[in-house]
Write a protein that holds these residues in place. Structure first.
Motif, mmCIF file in Angstrom:
data_model
loop_
_atom_site.group_PDB
_atom_site.id
_atom_site.type_symbol
_atom_site.label_atom_id
_atom_site.label_comp_id
_atom_site.label_asym_id
_atom_site.label_seq_id
_atom_site.Cartn_x
_atom_site.Cartn_y
_atom_site.Cartn_z
ATOM 1 N N GLU A 91 6.357 -2.228 -5.956
ATOM 2 C CA GLU A 91 4.905 -2.145 -5.759
ATOM 3 C C GLU A 91 4.200 -2.419 -7.083
ATOM 4 N N GLU A 92 2.880 -2.490 -7.026
ATOM 5 C CA GLU A 92 2.089 -2.694 -8.248
ATOM 6 C C GLU A 92 2.235 -1.496 -9.174
ATOM 7 N N GLN A 102 -0.772 6.359 -4.515
ATOM 8 C CA GLN A 102 -0.177 5.145 -3.961
ATOM 9 C C GLN A 102 0.872 5.479 -2.929
ATOM 10 N N CYS A 104 3.862 3.305 -0.406
ATOM 11 C CA CYS A 104 4.525 2.015 -0.230
ATOM 12 C C CYS A 104 3.777 1.217 0.831
ATOM 13 N N SER A 105 3.516 -0.033 0.550
ATOM 14 C CA SER A 105 2.863 -0.901 1.516
ATOM 15 C C SER A 105 3.854 -1.292 2.617
ATOM 16 N N GLN A 127 6.023 2.604 -11.237
ATOM 17 C CA GLN A 127 6.140 1.564 -10.236
ATOM 18 C C GLN A 127 7.172 2.045 -9.214
ATOM 19 N N CYS A 130 10.242 0.108 -3.027
ATOM 20 C CA CYS A 130 10.074 0.451 -1.622
ATOM 21 C C CYS A 130 10.957 -0.427 -0.744
#
Length: 178
Positions: A91-92, A102, A104-105, A127, A130
């Motif tokens: 991730e970013e 944040q 995980c997308s 960071q 994921c």
């Protein structure tokens, strides 16, 4: 009467046996107490083996070492009900010296962390690594209350119930406390 009990008990035993492999795992293995994934003021990269996710996080704080923490993690195979990992990604970056939140997308689960310490702000950037699985992860997400109540407290957080996963994290940052 015995045949009726057998007809009732047999399906239950079959279901219970099928779920056994999803629910029994030994105790979390952090390794030896001295085996942290980092040393104070240094960066680190920790990833679970393929098909496993983070299920426990342990951390100790030391103000004399730049207000930094030692970190350790435990991994466990994801539930078979999720299928196999289909993709994994970083991730970013969450920048040091800021508050952030944040997850995980793409419905991913946390399977690792990468972190770098910055002495100029006495903080770390983070960071997440994921992984998404072939079957969708349930979305009932909430923030746990298992976190240090004060920035200097030690932390030992474990997922006590199987099918609960770490999907993200949040932090606070104080320019006064560092």
């Amino acid at each position: 009467m015995d045949i009726v009990l057998l007809c009732v008990f047999l399906p239950l035993a079959t279901v219970a046996w099928g779920q056994y492999s999803d629910y029994y795992y030994g105790p979390y293995n952090y390794g030896d107490n001295d085996e942290w994934v980092n040393v104070y003021r240094q960066g680190f990269n920790f990833q679970c083996p393929h098909g496993q996710v983070i299920v426990a996080v342990r951390s100790v704080f030391n103000k004399k070492e730049g207000s930094d923490r030692l970190w350790n993690y435990a991994c466990m195979p994801a539930s078979q009900s999720l299928g196999e990992p289909t993709e994994c990604w970083w991730e970013e970056i969450n920048r040091a010296g800021t508050e952030w939140y944040q997850t995980c997308s793409n419905n991913g689960l946390v399977a690792g962390f990468q972190s770098q310490y910055f002495p100029s702000v006495l903080d770390r950037e983070w960071q997440f690594y994921c992984c998404r699985y072939s079957r969708r992860c349930p979305y009932s997400c909430w923030l746990t209350t298992e976190y240090p109540g004060h920035y200097g407290e030690d932390m030992d957080m474990m997922m006590y119930t199987y099918d609960y996963y770490i999907r993200g994290a949040t932090t606070t940052f104080s320019a006064v406390d560092r």
